[in-house]
Design an enzyme around this catalytic site. Sequence first.
Site, mmCIF file in Angstrom:
data_model
loop_
_atom_site.group_PDB
_atom_site.id
_atom_site.type_symbol
_atom_site.label_atom_id
_atom_site.label_comp_id
_atom_site.label_asym_id
_atom_site.label_seq_id
_atom_site.Cartn_x
_atom_site.Cartn_y
_atom_site.Cartn_z
ATOM 1 N N GLU A 182 -10.517 -8.199 5.179
ATOM 2 C CA GLU A 182 -9.853 -8.206 6.486
ATOM 3 C C GLU A 182 -10.634 -8.892 7.612
ATOM 4 O OE1 GLU A 182 -7.418 -4.115 6.639
ATOM 5 O OE2 GLU A 182 -9.448 -3.905 5.900
ATOM 6 N N GLU B 109 0.834 -1.208 0.000
ATOM 7 C CA GLU B 109 0.000 0.000 0.000
ATOM 8 C C GLU B 109 0.867 1.257 0.000
ATOM 9 O OE1 GLU B 109 -3.401 2.185 2.744
ATOM 10 O OE2 GLU B 109 -3.041 0.064 3.040
ATOM 11 N N ARG C 210 -7.350 2.543 14.254
ATOM 12 C CA ARG C 210 -8.266 1.426 14.017
ATOM 13 C C ARG C 210 -8.239 0.453 15.198
ATOM 14 N NH1 ARG C 210 -11.616 -1.095 10.173
ATOM 15 N NH2 ARG C 210 -11.311 0.451 8.547
#
Length: 1358
Positions: free
Chosen positions: A1290, A831, A909
Amino acid sequence: MGLLNADQRAGEASTELIFFVNGKKVVEPHPDPEWTLLWYLRRKLRLTGTKLGCAEGGCGACTVMVSKYNRKEKRIIHLAVNACLAPVCAMHGLAVTTIEGIGTTKTKLHPVQERLAKAHGSQCGFCTPGIVMSMYSLLRTTQNIKYSDLEVAFQGNLCRCTGYRAIIEGYKTFIEDWEVKRVANGTSSHSNGTSNGNGCAMGKDCCKNKIDDSETEFIFDKSSFLPYDPSQEPIFPPELKLYPVLDEQYLVYEGSKTTWYRPTELSTLLKLKEKYNDAKIVVGNSEVGVEVKFKHCVYPVIIMPNFVPEMNTIKENETGLVVGASVTLMEMENVFKSYIDLLPTYKTRTLKTIISMLNWFAGKQIRNVAAIGGNIMTGSPISDLNPILMSLKVKLNLMSEKDGPRSVFMDETFFTGYRRNVVKPNEILLSIEVPYSTRYQYLRAYKQAKRREDDISIVTAAINVEFENHTNIIKYINIAYGGMAPVTKVAVNTSKALKGLKWDERMVEKTYECLLEEFPLPPSVPGGNVLFRRTLTMSLFFKAYLAIAKDVCKDYLNEDLIIPYHSSGAEQFHGGMPKSSQYFELVGDRQVKSDAVGRPITHFSAMKQVTGEAIYCDDIPTAEGELYLAFVLSSKAHARIVSINADEALKQPGVVAFFSGKDLTKDQNSIGPIFHDEELFATEKVISQGQTIGVIVAEDQQTAQDAARKVKIEYEELQPIIVTIEDAIKHNSFYKQYPKSIKRGDPDKAFEDPNNIVIEGQCRMGGQEHFYLETHAAFAIPKKEDDELEIICSSQHPSEITKLVSHILHVPMNRIVTKVKRMGGGFGGKESRGMLISLPVALAAHKLQRPVRCMLDRDEDMQMTGTRHPFLIKYKVAFTKEGKIMGARVNIYNNGGYSIDLSGPVVERAMFHFENAYYIPHCEVIGHICKTNLPSNTAFRGFGGPQGMFGAENMAWDIASKLGKTAEEISRINLYRENLTTHYGQSLVHCTLQRCWDECVEKSNLAQRRIDIENFNKQHRWRKRGIYIVPTKFGIAFTEKLLNQAGALLIIYTDGSVLLSHGGTEMGQGLHTKMLQVASRALGVDISKIHISETATDKVPNTSATAASAGSDLNGMAVLEACETLNKRLQPFKDKNPDGKWEDWVLQAYLNRVSLSATGFHATPDIGYDFKNNIGKPFNYFTFGAACTEVEIDCLSGDHQILRSDIVMDLGESINPAIDIGQIEGGFVQGYGLFTMEELIYSPTGTLYSRGPGAYKIPGFGDIPLEFNVSLLKGAPNPRAVYSSKAVGEPPLFLASSAFFAIKEAIKAARVDAGVPLDFYLESPATSARIRMACEDHITKRIPRPEPGSFVPWNVVP
């Protein structure tokens, strides 16, 4: 050339390499001994189907089949071989078959390719050619394949995407075919579910009578498979079969650094060894190949003895078998098996022990080529075979030209130091004499590693004992260990002390005392794991004691020395044929045939992937004038750079340029995905090992990498070196943008409430290497005008690559096109960190105006690109006596590495998910990011979510322990329900958590299995089982609002064909396939009319990364919008001609000058969160699920096995159930690696020791659950995503923590039996070492513990 025999006079040595590839003859006039077969196939023959995954024979991506004609036995032998290690010089006179040679999409697929594709066994496809070739080699060598053959065939292959289940299901059909043939021939003993009239003992409960209510049979259609017909295989080249000339040649190949000799007579070999004492004798090249590649050793003379008859035969003598030193492990195994079938059982115990150890020795590809002589002479201290050979004191026959033959015993005097032995420099090892066992002699060997299959051992033990006739009194005993010293070591004193003792528990106690004395390990010893290794010396001896005692009782002593309660301690885990089922909603006839949504369609690229035709970045053909780039990396974790000197490197022939921080301004050199807080090229100081200091650009890879090692960097070391989270806390080393917190209610009030119980605790999770099979790669092509540049790279975020290249070159983004065809896996690792590779490549191409390519070697990739963040979570929690959680305060620390990268969103997160699926009315969560001297850690599937949830599950476990309840009870009463709000204020609507939980409990038959486990644990002291159920709630969206947008471009051509582009990248997750399905339904056309070529920044600009599981949601809606726009334009033509075809309407639109291209754009509505005020809605919706896992542990070795996993997930109305189930299984197995096996090993000074598959273990084929059931919740549409689907990438990963907590349950049961306290601390991953040491018992108590701080450990936990 005075070395030659009379019949090989000067001039008769051949210097030409001749072999066959896919039936075509290849003649190489000047072979270089340094070339591997893989390099030759890919670079010289341009056969790019065979992939490079690791270059050390550890992943199987490069597997090809090598065939040779055995003249003695008049048969053709087919071997699966690692092309990355096989020297091309060793191929002389052989036939090589690659993936391209067995079937293509243009002609016809081979059944071995077709079945894998149709069974959904290929996701990213990078490992696929190797897996196909392993299976193909098995088909060519074995008739009537059994499942055990499949298990062995795949021991040397890894896959990171699929979770293996689909591959096994596809290839199990080759076993079923055989069953069908047997039934057809009337030889099957089964009729009507009974055999010979004797029904199954289970009666009506027989598994054959159970109705399978799953949709398993619909996930792929076995009836469409081509039958396998062995007679249709390509023939072995007749030239090689008819003429022995190539086998008889004496070969000499001279390269620039190395000369390769292949003598065919022993006398020639001895002359060569006399002349070149330092010559390396190479058979399989599995050791030397790795040394040359990674340690950069240069061996001027290599001799290959594979055609010297005396070294390649196995003969019988009076006492046993004489095995030639060049005999491969596979040949040895086959011959030993034939003797085992012929000889009396007692005689073959030595052979059986060696064969059973070979099953755990490397992978099949290595065993096919590696020789027993190589294993002995390499002298690895952790060799699997050497302890057995030393316990037997085998006789080694040596020979030299000067001194003739001599024999030595492989006893305690054989090894003289680390990888050194008594063999003289001019001697060769000719053969090994393996003795038969005598009537009262028993031999047992055990090995404990990180992973059961294809792994180097931590400790290996071999116990060879002979009893006085008809007694259990020890007449002779010899014990040897690997992994306890720099050499394989014989326990001389222990063996002496045991002579004359009875084989009983008193003898075992005596052995423990002696072993502790004889095998001390200093606390800083290389390899670490000191307490575990010392424990294993005793535990493995105890296993052998139990096993031999059982054998003695069975063979001649008619008394039971071992009570049944203890007897399972003797066993080791073995795999079996895995069972599986998949439950999902069938589309049936509810929708038109052309509507592809909801159908289990195979991956869009699967057929190309199974034939090796799918193109990855490094498969792109060479461009004219192309150069290769190599990295100069820092070797210090914290140091000032005194000087950088590339003069010597630049003098090397073929080197074109060296680039460093001097070639960029300070601003250009500053990069990063969010904050530009790191340097592309380190200038004044390095703050981690593996940081880029500069790059060398040269004509080819070898030249560039050799030159890069010649760049001299002078350092001045700085302190402190901060590696661990604890180091960072101690030195107050944090990123200044943090801590951040989220608070709801008043946790202090909950802590102070006298009715509540309050506990404090902490838990820790290690990092995880992404181990995508394709390492980072980039290829930049300058367009020669207007500063235009095209970059093809393996990146999840092409727009960011364009943006950063624009930044470092000061060229506008409209001149830079970044393209991604597909990636060989990503998982978040591609990423943001792809910039480390793409930017230098783009810079070099731009400056030199020539194409530049780079693909990282596996060790470089692991050193440079960072991992999943290690986390430390400290919690304080208040709860009622029923177990209801009332309040919590949680501090979360993550190890960010040397730059902030994406560590901020990752910790955020984790904060959003710290409560997993549990409602906590009063809570405060605080996130900290540690700044350390490690490579910058980055995104990885789950992105902090699993680490946060792990804290919640540990809290639930601790609460259950405190209250004496099961964790399941605690979880159930705290589960979120409809309309409850999270700690960040988001209300849960369409909350199916309770449904997932209940269905999982029911499907897994949890209540009954708990009772069964309790009974099992009562009956077995050294084997324990545990079962655990875990829920999950994963928020879907980027937590940064601006990223929740996506675009698409849809073009219809006048022939009716459709070209679709969207902003997402394909990394194996099936995104392109799903987008085709969405467009197929939206346009109402068959999916075959629609094509996606690649992801490119000039088709869809300003895209977000394909990440956060949101790829299908965002791009699917954008595709839908583009389709709807075009539908509106086509509607008038459909109305005019309702009976027309799609092509008619398209043509009419064109003739009427109506635009046939449209863009689509989607921005997720009603989303966005304000951290400061804790208001807003960070997530679009949640994906819910639950998993129940049962494990069994071996309390003596620390090994474990997953017996069964049941997963239930709510994925709304799945766009493609086959792809979604593949994602669940792949995510679960990747998570299983994270929680039980994958361990990053760093030194206290920041050196990464785990740099490849040799030291870093991901789950293999043999590690998946023996029963693996996946259900998609039915009747739960999701109104907030395309066609009512849900994100899947995920969420399933965390469910694998059910295995971790099941292991914890099993350890608890062991601790009950041992009478030790039930409170214990277990860090993740639950490796064999941690499991064994948590099962405290009479063995672990004996080991003295060094004082913390009194020594420097070999490795630390980051």
